[in-house]
Design a protein around this motif. Structure first.
Motif, PDB file in Angstrom:
ATOM      1  N   ARG A   1       0.862  -1.193   0.000  1.00 13.47           N
ATOM      2  CA  ARG A   1       0.000   0.000   0.000  1.00 13.47           C
ATOM      3  C   ARG A   1       0.893   1.236   0.000  1.00 13.47           C
ATOM      4  N   SER A   2       0.318   2.369  -0.339  1.00 12.61           N
ATOM      5  CA  SER A   2       1.121   3.578  -0.454  1.00 12.61           C
ATOM      6  C   SER A   2       1.606   4.057   0.913  1.00 12.61           C
ATOM      7  N   MET A   3       2.906   4.225   1.028  1.00 11.01           N
ATOM      8  CA  MET A   3       3.495   4.777   2.245  1.00 11.01           C
ATOM      9  C   MET A   3       3.925   6.230   2.022  1.00 11.01           C
ATOM     10  N   LEU A   4       3.531   6.787   0.903  1.00 12.29           N
ATOM     11  CA  LEU A   4       3.759   8.198   0.607  1.00 12.29           C
ATOM     12  C   LEU A   4       2.413   8.874   0.383  1.00 12.29           C
ATOM     13  N   ASN A   5       2.380  10.191   0.590  1.00 12.09           N
ATOM     14  CA  ASN A   5       1.118  10.915   0.408  1.00 12.09           C
ATOM     15  C   ASN A   5       0.973  11.515  -0.979  1.00 12.09           C
ATOM     16  N   GLY A   6       1.609  10.872  -1.952  1.00 10.61           N
ATOM     17  CA  GLY A   6       1.502  11.339  -3.327  1.00 10.61           C
ATOM     18  C   GLY A   6       2.388  10.513  -4.244  1.00 10.61           C
ATOM     19  N   PHE A   7       2.499  10.957  -5.476  1.00  8.83           N
ATOM     20  CA  PHE A   7       3.221  10.239  -6.517  1.00  8.83           C
ATOM     21  C   PHE A   7       4.618  10.837  -6.674  1.00  8.83           C
ATOM     22  N   PRO A   8       5.684  10.072  -6.436  1.00  4.97           N
ATOM     23  CA  PRO A   8       7.052  10.601  -6.536  1.00  4.97           C
ATOM     24  C   PRO A   8       7.546  10.608  -7.985  1.00  4.97           C
ATOM     25  N   ALA A   9       7.115  11.573  -8.747  1.00  8.43           N
ATOM     26  CA  ALA A   9       7.343  11.586 -10.196  1.00  8.43           C
ATOM     27  C   ALA A   9       8.819  11.656 -10.556  1.00  8.43           C
ATOM     28  N   VAL A  10       9.609  12.403  -9.790  1.00  9.65           N
ATOM     29  CA  VAL A  10      11.032  12.512 -10.112  1.00  9.65           C
ATOM     30  C   VAL A  10      11.703  11.147 -10.004  1.00  9.65           C
TER      31      VAL A  10
END
Length: 483
Positions: A119-128
């Motif tokens: 599951r996502s452990m970040l609060n968004g999409f790490p595009a870089v």
């Protein structure tokens, strides 16, 4: 070299670009010529600015959620769900907090943890960190235009990768993504870094690829007077236009009083056209975005839907070009995809019911609109004086002097003296003007309206009103009146 609102020399830009692309390995994937060729093959129906311009001509309001998770396929699944089940007209890709602070090593750790946890452990999409191919996988996988939304004082590398990755709209600015988000970032530095962003967008424009740019309207989100968010939006519009940006969406965060909110949206577009024209920026298309309530939400989902629907109705009646949708889980944290889609459906229902209503106009709105314009012009004209005609320099000096001041902002480069509170009808007024350059006629309007509220509530106007107003909507009211 002194900061100024002047188009970056292309050779100077390319020198800076060499260092920007070295900040993380994925920067080396970007080839500007290839990126422009890739953008040119994106179909018209997936171009953000094109869809906004069509909506403006038709007088309709489009719905766009917020959304972003750590892993590529999960993010695609989320965005598809928001279109298929929510009916989103436009899509976001919300960037994670580590990327916003250029902490790419920690973002990478978050990606690995997300894979392990399932599951996502970040609060968004790490595009870089994901890089060019992953961004293209996202933008190609959905049927509507996608915008990057974040909160980054230095967004240069993120811009390079996301534009090359097929995103056709990009949010933020040197003021709106610094003062409300960061404590220690000098304003002069963030404005310079965002001049790079806008120069890059302007270069795409010169090559026949239009990228929509959107300054972040709500700022700190709670009780921000329209004149403050308008001044920031117009400053960032002028800064962007100087670098060659042609598609601008200017934003405003819902304050809650229908008259003031409608007046704010209409006056924002009119003021932007006025100042862009005054400084010679021709052929810039200005659209508007209305952000549903950005403060505290009720925990009860049914009450939360009431707040969402009120925002949708206001956006429709103001004829905002798009509305940023909230979810019934706002009080509890990051929403499920189901809750996010439900917020969109509720919003779309109201937008569809009201789309054929005429623009809401009456004497009260006209009076409020003229007040907002007078306040905003007072700020902008003094900033131009401070900058000796240069809005970039004037903005830095103006923030130092408190001529422009964003309430509740964490930045130490913000005076923080401004104190807003609601009047008896729920419109946002000023309890303390700080150093805003208002004449006594404007100040007296605010004093009278807040005094009227104090009289009706049987108390003297004070900081307690501000506290009560901040928590009011979460408690089922707009104005924080004593029980």
């Amino acid at each position: 070299m002194q900061l100024q609102n002047k188009k970056l020399d292309w050779e100077q830009f390319l020198q800076i670009r060499e260092e920007v692309l070295k900040a993380w390995p994925t920067g080396q994937e970007v080839d500007l010529t290839e990126a422009i060729a890739y953008q040119k093959q994106i179909p018209v129906h997936k171009r953000f600015g094109q869809k906004l311009e069509e909506a403006k001509k038709e007088g309709i309001t489009l719905a766009q959620p917020r959304a972003g998770v750590a892993l590529v396929h999960e993010h695609i699944e989320l965005l598809r769900f928001l279109v298929e089940e929510g009916g989103a007209d436009l899509l976001p890709t919300t960037i994670d907090s580590y990327t916003r602070q250029n902490r790419y090593n920690e973002a990478q750790a978050g990606i690995e943890e997300s894979r392990t946890a399932g599951r996502s452990m970040l609060n968004g999409f790490p595009a870089v960190n994901h890089g060019l191919a992953a961004c293209r996988e996202v933008t190609e996988a959905v049927p509507v235009p996608v915008q990057v939304r974040h909160g980054t004082p230095d967004a240069r590398l993120l811009t390079e990768i996301s534009l090359a990755g097929g995103f056709t709209a990009y949010e933020g600015g040197g003021i709106s993504y610094n003062i409300p988000y960061a404590k220690e970032v000098p304003l002069e530095r963030s404005i310079r870094d965002w001049q790079y962003v806008d120069r890059l967008v302007g270069y795409y424009e010169e090559q026949g690829v239009s990228i929509n740019r959107e300054p972040f309207g709500p700022l700190t989100g709670t009780l921000v007077p329209p004149c403050i968010s308008h001044a920031v939006a117009i400053i960032e519009a002028l800064l962007a236009a100087e670098q060659g940006v042609k598609s601008l969406t200017l934003g405003y965060g819902q304050c809650g009083n229908l008259v003031q909110d409608v007046a704010a949206v209409r006056s924002l577009e009119e003021l932007a056209d006025e100042y862009l024209s005054r400084f010679g920026y021709q052929h810039v298309v200005v659209t508007t975005v209305f952000h549903q309530w950005m403060g505290g939400f009720p925990q009860d989902e049914s009450k939360a839907f009431g707040v969402i629907s009120w925002g949708a109705a206001t956006a429709a009646l103001a004829k905002a070009t798009k509305v940023i949708v909230k979810t019934p889980h706002e009080a509890m944290g990051i929403p499920t995809k189901e809750a996010n889609a439900a917020g969109i459906r509720a919003t779309k229902q109201v937008l569809n019911m009201l789309k054929d209503q005429p623009l809401l106009e009456n004497q009260e709105i006209t009076v409020e609109k003229e007040l907002i314009k007078a306040e905003t012009r007072a700020i902008l004209e003094r900033l131009l004086e401070f900058g000796e005609g240069d809005i970039a320099l004037g903005t830095v000096r103006g923030f130092q002097a408190g001529i422009i001041d964003i309430p509740f902002a964490p930045s130490r480069f913000n005076a923080g003296r401004l104190l807003p509170a609601r009047d008896h009808n729920g419109a946002v007024r000023l309890l303390d003007f700080g150093n805003l350059p208002f004449g006594e006629d404007i100040k007296e309007i605010h004093r009278e309206k807040i005094a009227q509220r104090g009289k009706s509530e049987g108390r003297d106007p004070s900081f307690q009103m501000v506290i009560d107003d901040i928590y009011a909507i979460g408690k089922g009211m707009l104005v924080g009146k004593p029980r």
